[in-house]
Write an enzyme that holds these catalytic residues in place. Structure first.
Site, mmCIF file in Angstrom:
data_model
loop_
_atom_site.group_PDB
_atom_site.id
_atom_site.type_symbol
_atom_site.label_atom_id
_atom_site.label_comp_id
_atom_site.label_asym_id
_atom_site.label_seq_id
_atom_site.Cartn_x
_atom_site.Cartn_y
_atom_site.Cartn_z
ATOM 1 N N GLU A 74 63.123 -91.724 -72.100
ATOM 2 C CA GLU A 74 64.571 -91.925 -72.186
ATOM 3 C C GLU A 74 65.246 -91.731 -70.828
ATOM 4 O O GLU A 74 65.678 -90.625 -70.494
ATOM 5 C CB GLU A 74 65.186 -90.957 -73.208
ATOM 6 C CG GLU A 74 66.680 -91.148 -73.371
ATOM 7 C CD GLU A 74 67.338 -90.120 -74.295
ATOM 8 O OE1 GLU A 74 66.679 -89.131 -74.669
ATOM 9 O OE2 GLU A 74 68.512 -90.307 -74.637
ATOM 10 N N LYS A 98 63.791 -95.650 -74.434
ATOM 11 C CA LYS A 98 65.081 -95.326 -75.054
ATOM 12 C C LYS A 98 66.156 -95.433 -73.988
ATOM 13 O O LYS A 98 66.078 -94.769 -72.944
ATOM 14 C CB LYS A 98 65.044 -93.908 -75.642
ATOM 15 C CG LYS A 98 66.388 -93.457 -76.216
ATOM 16 C CD LYS A 98 66.228 -92.320 -77.202
ATOM 17 C CE LYS A 98 67.591 -91.795 -77.644
ATOM 18 N NZ LYS A 98 67.522 -90.960 -78.837
#
Ligand code: 13P
Length: 343
Positions: free
Chosen positions: A175, A217
């Site tokens: 992420e 992400k």
């Protein structure tokens, strides 16, 4: 590690029209939310809050996976069943945040902690039922940042983390979050995203990380929250720009892409997801879904306010937001939004 095991986990996460509930706020983050709402900042209330979220009836209609924080991972629900077992029972895949938070460097950029003892921790989580993991790095856009060094260091860490997670038999979520706070334009967000992807792909190559076993992400490609009015973008413009950048920067081999909601309002997060999914000419061929934290929880936590008597109402808000995002994936308009709480 067998690729088939990881493929199965990916398939479960990317069940059509379902997404991930990110409920992995660290103790510091959840306490900050609790403090704003006057909720006691104790382990007991952390458990009560996660019980309210995770034991919502029919959550699994819209949610395929949940990301937990270490504390919740070992806690039990109000019926005395471990959350992990209860989620599995409902066919929800259990994920765990494995980075250990952020450390401020001298120039103000924040590095991610937790690589040192990662291998041992992964074994513990895997043995206890986790099937996927998350590691977050942040990028602040100013005239001086993010620096090339920061992008290089964080992407090297992503590759080392992903390699360890795959070896342990779990699916890694990487992420890289470009913070929405600031005055930057949508174009600047796009440029930083492209730079991160360039270094990330290079780092994955160097460390021989299998792209097809990883989930990326990321946020939507948006202007900053305090950007001049002229930088504002409609949901359609956000959807289009996000797709343009994704199709030129994200390798098609990636296992999947999930969206964070960052500092977006609940409505923005859903409308950007819908606008993105509605694009007719999408060239991306990997699975995609939402992995929202605040975008799903904001209204529920306010409705709950730490009181047992509000649990049913809070769950209605959570479920409503899960359903709206599920409908957005399915390119279906949900009926008018009801947002009784201040964003
Ligand atoms: P937000 O959707 O609130 O950004 O949370 C997602 C997440 O996983 C943050 O690390």
């Amino acid at each position: 590690m067998s690729q088939d095991t990881l493929k199965l986990i990916l398939e479960k996460i990317f069940t059509p029209n379902k997404g991930i509930l990110a409920a992995d706020e660290s103790t510091k983050s959840i306490n900050a939310h609790f403090a704003r709402l006057g909720i006691p900042q104790t382990t007991e209330y952390h458990q009560k809050y996660r019980d309210m979220l995770l034991e919502t009836p029919e959550l699994n209609k819209y949610i395929s996976g949940v990301i937990l924080y270490d504390e919740t991972f070992y806690q039990k629900n109000s019926a005395g069943v471990p959350f992990v077992a209860s989620l599995k029972e409902k066919n929800i895949v259990v994920g765990i945040k494995v980075d250990e938070g952020l450390f401020k460097e001298e120039n103000g950029e924040e590095s991610t902690l937790g690589i040192k003892n990662l291998k041992e921790r992964l074994k513990k989580y895997k043995d206890h039922g986790a099937e996927f993991t998350k590691w977050r790095s942040v990028y602040k856009i100013t005239s001086e940042t993010p620096t090339k060094d920061h992008i290089k260091n964080t992407t090297q860490l992503f590759a080392r983390y992903a390699k360890e997670v795959i070896a342990s038999g779990m699916v890694p979520i990487c992420e890289p979050e470009i913070l929405i706070q600031g005055k930057h334009s949508q174009e600047e967000t796009a440029q930083v995203f492209a730079a991160i992807m360039l270094y990330l792909i290079q780092a994955f190559k160097e460390h021989e990380v299998s792209l097809s076993s990883c989930i990326l992400k990321t946020g939507f490609i948006v202007p900053a929250d305090n950007a001049p009015l002229s930088y504002e973008a409609t949901a359609e413009e956000v959807g289009e720009k996000t797709h343009d950048i994704f199709s030129s920067c994200i390798p098609h081999l990636i296992g999947g892409v999930v969206f964070l909601s960052g500092g977006l309002t609940t409505q923005q997060a859903t409308s950007y997801l819908r606008a993105y999914c509605l694009l007719d000419n999408k060239e991306t061929n990997y699975p995609e879904t939402f992995s929202f934290g605040r975008g799903l929880q904001r209204e529920a936590i306010q409705a709950w306010g730490g009181e047992d008597k509000n649990i049913a109402l809070a769950r209605q808000f959570l479920l409503k937001n899960c359903r709206h995002n599920s409908l957005a994936l399915d390119r279906i308009e949900s009926h008018a939004f009801v947002t009784p709480f201040q964003e």
